[in-house]
Design an enzyme around this catalytic site. Structure first.
Site, mmCIF file in Angstrom:
data_model
loop_
_atom_site.group_PDB
_atom_site.id
_atom_site.type_symbol
_atom_site.label_atom_id
_atom_site.label_comp_id
_atom_site.label_asym_id
_atom_site.label_seq_id
_atom_site.Cartn_x
_atom_site.Cartn_y
_atom_site.Cartn_z
ATOM 1 N N ASN A 154 0.872 -1.179 0.000
ATOM 2 C CA ASN A 154 0.000 0.000 0.000
ATOM 3 C C ASN A 154 0.906 1.225 0.000
ATOM 4 O OD1 ASN A 154 -1.777 2.059 0.523
ATOM 5 N ND2 ASN A 154 -2.318 1.375 2.595
ATOM 6 N N LYS B 163 0.145 4.216 -0.347
ATOM 7 C CA LYS B 163 -0.519 5.411 0.224
ATOM 8 C C LYS B 163 -0.292 6.609 -0.709
ATOM 9 C CE LYS B 163 -0.221 3.337 4.739
ATOM 10 N NZ LYS B 163 -0.254 3.508 6.178
ATOM 11 N N GLU C 94 -7.151 4.822 7.388
ATOM 12 C CA GLU C 94 -6.944 6.238 7.072
ATOM 13 C C GLU C 94 -8.157 6.808 6.352
ATOM 14 O OE1 GLU C 94 -3.107 5.671 5.246
ATOM 15 O OE2 GLU C 94 -2.333 5.112 7.225
ATOM 16 N N GLU D 103 -5.714 -4.769 10.449
ATOM 17 C CA GLU D 103 -4.691 -3.752 10.688
ATOM 18 C C GLU D 103 -5.025 -2.971 11.951
ATOM 19 O OE1 GLU D 103 -2.529 -2.603 6.827
ATOM 20 O OE2 GLU D 103 -4.298 -1.353 6.955
ATOM 21 N N SER E 168 3.088 -1.961 10.433
ATOM 22 C CA SER E 168 4.534 -2.037 10.710
ATOM 23 C C SER E 168 5.126 -3.414 10.424
ATOM 24 C CB SER E 168 4.834 -1.597 12.153
ATOM 25 O OG SER E 168 4.460 -0.233 12.337
ATOM 26 N N HIS F 42 -9.622 1.213 4.353
ATOM 27 C CA HIS F 42 -8.396 1.420 5.137
ATOM 28 C C HIS F 42 -8.693 2.382 6.288
ATOM 29 C CE1 HIS F 42 -4.374 2.694 6.250
ATOM 30 N NE2 HIS F 42 -3.955 1.556 5.724
ATOM 31 N N GLY G 235 2.203 2.405 10.810
ATOM 32 C CA GLY G 235 3.152 3.501 10.687
ATOM 33 C C GLY G 235 3.860 3.871 11.975
HETATM 34 P P1 PGA Z 1 2.609 0.402 7.700
HETATM 35 O O1 PGA Z 1 1.162 0.617 7.015
HETATM 36 O O2 PGA Z 1 3.165 -0.874 7.135
HETATM 37 O O3 PGA Z 1 3.416 1.617 7.272
HETATM 38 O O4 PGA Z 1 2.394 0.339 9.159
HETATM 39 C C1 PGA Z 1 0.313 -0.460 6.783
HETATM 40 C C2 PGA Z 1 -0.987 0.040 6.198
HETATM 41 O O5 PGA Z 1 -1.471 1.100 6.589
HETATM 42 O O6 PGA Z 1 -1.572 -0.628 5.321
#
Ligand code: PGA
Length: 257
Positions: free
Chosen positions: A9, A11, A96, A166, A213, A94, A172
């Protein structure tokens, strides 16, 4: 046997030129690892550039969102019919998008149905925040999300999608869930909820990723867990070497099973 699936992803990162370069830097090494499904999910504007790199290969291409209508007066939105020409996958719900753009389980459910009706594979995200986790509400909250995003789907449709668990506190932050903890929620909550809704035989076939992460150092341990069928990778998906290492870990774990 569930084929592991690792999706990157990206983003809101990479211009079209940068996206083309990153995909090109990964391509040959991704093609060499066939035991895992691998998917790149760049921003909408980069899809064509990455398509040019991966078209004709079995490297999957995915979007990060869609609007659940075929076409029309929805300024700024992108439809599943448009995505279908370039993509096979789409990330939906997601955290976000839920958090910054107010997406509800109901709206995400509409998107899931829309994606499926165009033959796109939804990667549907669920996960609790830190407060919910600390209050011991992970199970009830995540189970509710699973019911919400799958509402009204036939069993045959559920078999076509991927779920990504997640936990928001792990995204993140560099603080991934423990392998056992992630497996516990994925098996004991997400898969168990699907089993309640559709029966164990269906639930056993649905692929469920962990995200938050996941990186080159912790991927193997997470992916060795029996209920974790892959990863949705954010930060580490932007570095070719790290992403390849995670895909390799998924392939190695599968080989060892
Ligand atoms: P990350 O993000 O691996 O940077 O923690 C995962 C995601 O949001 O899909």
């Amino acid at each position: 046997m569930r084929v592991p699936i690792i999706a990157g992803n990206w983003k809101m990162n990479k211009t079209p030129k940068e996206a083309r370069e990153l995909a090109a830097a990964m391509k040959d090494r991704l093609l060499a690892i066939t035991a895992a499904e691998r998917v790149l999910c760049p921003p909408f504007i980069d899809l064509s550039a990455v398509y040019d790199v991966v078209a004709g290969t079995d490297i999957g291409l995915g979007a990060q969102n869609l609007y659940p209508e075929k076409s029309g007066a929805y300024t700024g939105e992108v439809s599943p019919a448009m995505l279908k020409e370039l993509c096979q996958y789409v990330i939906l719900g997601h955290s976000e998008r839920r958090g910054y753009f107010g997406e509800s389980d109901e709206f995400i459910n509409r998107k899931v149905k829309s994606a499926l009706s165009y033959g796109l594979t939804p990667i549907v995200c669920v996960g609790e925040n830190l407060e919910q986790n600390e209050r011991g509400e992970t199970g009830s909250f995540v189970s509710g999300q699973v019911c919400g995003v799958l509402a009204g789907l036939a069993a045959e449709d559920v078999l076509k999608l991927v779920v990504a668990y997640e936990p928001i506190w792990a995204i993140g932050t560099g603080r991934a869930a423990t392998a056992e903890g992630a497996n516990q929620v994925i098996g004991g909550v997400v898969r168990a909820t699907i089993a309640e809704l559709y029966g164990a035989a269906i639930a056993d076939q649905v692929r469920i990723q962990y995200g938050g992460s996941m990186n080159a150092a912790n991927a193997a341990e997470l992916l060795r867990q029996p209920d974790i069928d892959g990863g949705l990778i954010g930060g580490a998906a932007l570095k070719a070497d790290d992403f390849i290492a995670i895909v390799q870990a998924a392939a190695d774990v599968r080989g060892a099973r």
